[in-house]
Scaffold this active site. Structure first.
Site, PDB file in Angstrom:
ATOM      1  N   GLY A 258      47.171  43.408  39.401  1.00 10.01           N
ATOM      2  CA  GLY A 258      46.036  42.511  39.508  1.00 10.01           C
ATOM      3  C   GLY A 258      46.090  41.554  40.683  1.00 10.01           C
ATOM      4  O   GLY A 258      46.477  41.917  41.802  1.00 10.01           O
TER       5      GLY A 258
ATOM      6  N   ILE B 183      56.080  35.052  43.294  1.00 12.51           N
ATOM      7  CA  ILE B 183      54.802  35.207  42.607  1.00 12.51           C
ATOM      8  C   ILE B 183      55.066  35.754  41.210  1.00 12.51           C
ATOM      9  O   ILE B 183      55.558  36.878  41.063  1.00 12.51           O
ATOM     10  CB  ILE B 183      53.869  36.167  43.373  1.00 12.51           C
ATOM     11  CG1 ILE B 183      53.659  35.675  44.806  1.00 12.51           C
ATOM     12  CG2 ILE B 183      52.528  36.315  42.660  1.00 12.51           C
ATOM     13  CD1 ILE B 183      53.179  36.748  45.755  1.00 12.51           C
ATOM     14  N   THR B 184      54.745  34.971  40.189  1.00 12.34           N
ATOM     15  CA  THR B 184      54.907  35.478  38.826  1.00 12.34           C
ATOM     16  C   THR B 184      53.736  36.400  38.495  1.00 12.34           C
ATOM     17  O   THR B 184      52.624  36.211  38.970  1.00 12.34           O
ATOM     18  CB  THR B 184      54.986  34.335  37.803  1.00 12.34           C
ATOM     19  OG1 THR B 184      53.751  33.604  37.787  1.00 12.34           O
ATOM     20  CG2 THR B 184      56.141  33.386  38.134  1.00 12.34           C
ATOM     21  N   GLY B 185      54.019  37.417  37.689  1.00 13.93           N
ATOM     22  CA  GLY B 185      52.973  38.379  37.375  1.00 13.93           C
ATOM     23  C   GLY B 185      52.529  39.146  38.602  1.00 13.93           C
ATOM     24  O   GLY B 185      51.345  39.435  38.775  1.00 13.93           O
TER      25      GLY B 185
ATOM     26  N   TYR C 295      42.552  29.872  25.411  1.00 13.16           N
ATOM     27  CA  TYR C 295      42.616  30.168  26.840  1.00 13.16           C
ATOM     28  C   TYR C 295      42.139  28.975  27.674  1.00 13.16           C
ATOM     29  O   TYR C 295      42.793  28.577  28.639  1.00 13.16           O
ATOM     30  CB  TYR C 295      41.785  31.414  27.151  1.00 13.16           C
ATOM     31  CG  TYR C 295      41.885  31.846  28.592  1.00 13.16           C
ATOM     32  CD1 TYR C 295      43.055  32.417  29.080  1.00 13.16           C
ATOM     33  CD2 TYR C 295      40.814  31.671  29.468  1.00 13.16           C
ATOM     34  CE1 TYR C 295      43.158  32.812  30.406  1.00 13.16           C
ATOM     35  CE2 TYR C 295      40.906  32.066  30.797  1.00 13.16           C
ATOM     36  CZ  TYR C 295      42.085  32.630  31.262  1.00 13.16           C
ATOM     37  OH  TYR C 295      42.187  33.022  32.582  1.00 13.16           O
TER      38      TYR C 295
END
Length: 290
Positions: free
Chosen positions: A22, A16-18, A171
């Site tokens: 969060g 899992i990146t990040g 974004y």
């Protein structure tokens, strides 16, 4: 798939990146509780180690952590090398990392940072890990997009926002790019045993966009927070797409609230997806992928 303590993911490895905070951390905790061997990435070593301890305590299994600034292609390549060296199988890759900047910033590679982090990072990392995913099949690539993709447009003449920059536009462009990438990847991987899907996590209360907030973040976010999803609820669709047995062969789809949904009309433009892939391969130095 809700967080039930089920050992559905026992024996499986998920990157899992990040994953240090969060939605990413909430996803990692739930998957660890399901029995997965979890690996997470983050750019802050202290925050990353704290998250790894929390995930390990929640799940009781193996948790690996890798420091990487995903805006840097050199660090993504180094990360992929570490993954290949230390993780013998990869059942699920969750491209979760993302960011928002109200003003235009450049990455270490001289690319607009929103595009570099939200889109080119998953594009590059996924391609660098495809052999590991294929050898672990059935495997899944899960890319966290956003419903702002519905208003997104790929400006092929100004991908980097050099002529006209808006944080919101950059974004939304990065998120429609994520969906186009997922669909094109699904087409390229047909028959490989590796699926590729994108999703909308919902509007989640995190520190997202705090480094360089726009007017919406500064003025309206405090008012909206009571109505936003918690990171745990925001992770639910990522967890579902990563684990649900009924999705083992489902590919090229977009999910919201753990259900398949239609994405924007532009996201089904195959010619745009092919062109974006070709340009992206050049931007990350993987021209052979064209």
């Amino acid at each position: 798939m809700n967080e039930t303590g089920s050992r559905l993911m026992a024996g499986k490895t998920v990157l899992i990146t990040g994953g240090a905070g969060g939605i990413g951390r909430a996803t990692a905790i739930s998957l660890a509780k399901m029995g997965a061997h979890v690996a997470i990435t983050g750019r802050d070593p202290v925050r990353l180690q704290n998250a790894a301890r929390e995930i390990r305590a929640a799940g009781g299994g193996q948790v690996d952590s890798f420091v990487a600034d995903m805006t840097s292609q050199a660090e993504i390549r180094h990360l992929a090398g570490e993954i290949r060296q230390n993780i013998p199988r990869l059942d699920v890759l969750v491209n979760n990392v993302g960011g928002y900047w109200n003003t235009r910033h450049l990455s270490a590679d001289g690319l607009e940072r929103t595009f570099a982090l939200n889109y080119l990072a998953p594009f590059l990392l996924t391609n660098l890990l495809l052999d590991r995913l294929k050898s672990s099949a059935p495997a899944r690539v899960v890319t966290v997009a956003s419903n702002v993709q519905s208003g997104g447009r790929i400006d092929f003449d100004d991908l980097q926002g050099e002529r006209h920059y808006s944080g919101a536009r950059a974004y939304s462009q990065s998120k429609i790019a994520d969906v186009l990438f997922s669909y094109e990847l699904a087409r390229k991987l047909l028959g490989s045993g590796v699926t590729a899907n994108a999703l909308h996590p919902g509007v989640v209360s995190t520190s997202f966009g705090a480094e360089d907030p726009g007017t919406v973040q500064r003025l309206f976010l405090p008012l909206m927070r009571p109505f936003m999803k918690t990171p745990q609820k925001g992770a639910a669709t990522s967890i579902y797409v990563a684990t649900a047995p009924e999705l083992e062969k489902v590919t090229g789809c977009y999910f919201s609230n753990s259900k398949a949904r239609k994405s924007s009309q532009q996201s089904y433009d195959n010619a745009a997806a092919r062109l974006l892939w070709q340009l992206s391969a050049k931007l990350v130095g993987l021209e052979s992928l064209q």
